[in-house]
Design a protein around this motif. Structure first.
Motif, short mmCIF file in Angstrom:
data_model
loop_
_atom_site.label_atom_id
_atom_site.label_comp_id
_atom_site.label_asym_id
_atom_site.label_seq_id
_atom_site.Cartn_x
_atom_site.Cartn_y
_atom_site.Cartn_z
N LEU A 2 0.88 -1.16 0.00
CA LEU A 2 0.00 0.00 0.00
C LEU A 2 0.92 1.21 0.00
CD1 LEU A 2 -2.87 1.24 0.34
CD2 LEU A 2 -2.47 1.13 2.81
N LEU A 48 -1.61 13.08 3.20
CA LEU A 48 -1.30 12.01 2.24
C LEU A 48 -2.64 11.70 1.55
CD1 LEU A 48 0.98 9.75 4.46
CD2 LEU A 48 1.69 10.91 2.36
N TRP A 96 -3.76 7.29 -2.28
CA TRP A 96 -3.41 5.97 -1.71
C TRP A 96 -3.65 4.91 -2.77
CZ3 TRP A 96 -1.68 4.86 3.33
CH2 TRP A 96 -1.57 5.99 4.17
N LEU A 116 5.47 7.03 -0.11
CA LEU A 116 5.66 6.25 1.11
C LEU A 116 5.06 4.88 0.88
CD1 LEU A 116 4.77 8.71 4.04
CD2 LEU A 116 7.03 8.04 3.20
N SER A 117 5.79 3.85 1.29
CA SER A 117 5.31 2.49 1.08
C SER A 117 5.02 1.83 2.42
CB SER A 117 6.37 1.69 0.32
OG SER A 117 5.99 0.34 0.20
N PHE A 118 3.87 1.19 2.51
CA PHE A 118 3.44 0.54 3.75
C PHE A 118 3.15 -0.93 3.50
CE2 PHE A 118 2.07 4.99 3.86
CZ PHE A 118 2.61 5.43 5.06
N PRO A 119 4.19 -1.74 3.31
CA PRO A 119 3.93 -3.16 3.07
C PRO A 119 3.28 -3.82 4.29
CG PRO A 119 6.26 -2.78 3.49
CD PRO A 119 5.62 -1.44 3.39
#
Lengths: 166, 170
Positions: free
Chosen positions: A87, A120, A123, A150-153
């Motif tokens: 995400l 932000l 998304w 920004l990456s939110f694995p």
């Protein structure tokens, strides 16, 4: 077969938001999961709903065609299929929003993209065939947009069950 | 990743295994014909019983999450969706995440990394409702559940779907 009487997320709003046809509603709820693995699965489900096999198949076809259903079939855990996901989010200046969103949407690796109420404000889900493909795709999105991503694995999954009654 | 040693790894899409062939033949959907597994079997050149057997195995290992329909939840009236994000004590996030995920109306719940200083949140819970008030009521329940373990939270509402395509791999 999972039953149609799931009590999760029971809606409080009026009936206007629901599917108008009670049979369609029963079909959508009955097809959430547990579609049988047997020679005549539609016949089995149809019988439980008091429909004919042909009627059930025709209804599923119609619900897919009119956009009530987006898909019907096995839902794979794509990560186990060798795919990788993250995400990701960007903070896009308002005047640039549509232009940047279009650039991001242009990447085939971007599966879903939503505008959200936050600094932000963009998304999106990045899906690639391999883990290393994620970093590469994000670097290319940053280069194409000139904005940091920004990456939110996902580190842990507690619950995934998009089950909202029709 | 070498060698196909487990059923789930067998299903990797680049693979040549039977499971991979079944995935490719069904990822766009199950045929709407009286014998859908026979239709899949004929497409990939194996017996119907084998397709059923392998799909059952993939269901058991979790490679197939479920077999069924994916509704367009906007069309069903679930028009309010909020991504609630929470800064939860690292020592308690797993225990509490499971409890948040079990709440009514929470459809996805994940732990994700913080990105300090911009982003202090490590727990993401997607909350759906037919109205924004319903979403807010659900968020209030999460506030109560997390208590002092959550230092801060926000709810990000989606205002526009900009792109939504199924996940497809060739």
């Amino acid at each position: 077969m999972s039953v149609a009487t799931d009590e999760r997320a029971r809606p409080a709003a009026g009936p206007d938001a629901r599917l108008a046809d009670p049979v369609d509603r029963a079909v959508v709820n009955a097809l959430h999961g547990g579609f049988p693995l047997c020679e005549r699965p539609y016949a089995e489900v149809a019988q439980a709903l008091g429909l004919t096999e042909d009627d059930l198949i025709a209804r599923i076809d119609r619900l897919l065609a009119d956009g009530t259903l987006t898909r019907f079939g096995p839902l794979f855990d794509a990560e186990r299929m060798g795919g990788a996901f993250t995400l990701a989010a960007m903070s896009v200046p308002a005047p640039e929003f549509d232009r940047i969103a279009e650039i991001v949407n242009g990447f085939p690796e971007v599966a879903h993209n939503y505008a959200r109420t936050h600094a932000l404000n963009l998304w999106f889900v990045v899906a690639t065939a391999t883990r290393s493909g994620i970093d590469d795709a994000i670097a290319r999105i940053e280069a194409a947009t000139g904005l940091p991503v920004l990456s939110f694995p996902k580190e842990r999954e507690y619950f995934v069950e998009l089950r909202l009654p029709a | 990743m070498s060698g196909a040693t487990t059923p789930s790894r067998d299903a990797r899409l680049g693979g040549t295994s039977l499971d991979a062939a079944i995935v490719r033949a069904t990822q766009a959907g199950l045929p709407r014909v009286p014998r859908p597994y026979l239709a899949v079997a004929e497409r990939i050149g194996v017996a119907e019983s084998l397709v059923i057997e392998r799909m059952r195995a993939m269901l058991e290992t979790g490679a197939i999450r479920r077999i069924g329909a994916v509704p367009n939840h906007y069309r069903l009236g679930w028009v309010a969706n909020g991504m609630s994000v929470w800064d939860v004590d690292d020592g308690r996030v797993d225990e509490l995440g499971a409890r948040v995920g079990a709440l009514d109306g929470v459809t996805h719940c994940y732990r994700r990394p913080r990105r300090l200083p911009a982003w202090p949140y490590n727990l993401f819970a997607m909350v759906h409702g037919r109205t924004r008030a319903e979403v807010e009521a659900q968020v209030a329940r999460i506030v109560a559940l997390l208590g002092g373990a959550a230092r801060a939270h926000e709810v990000l509402y989606s205002t526009r779907v900009l792109k939504k395509t199924g996940l497809r791999f060739s």
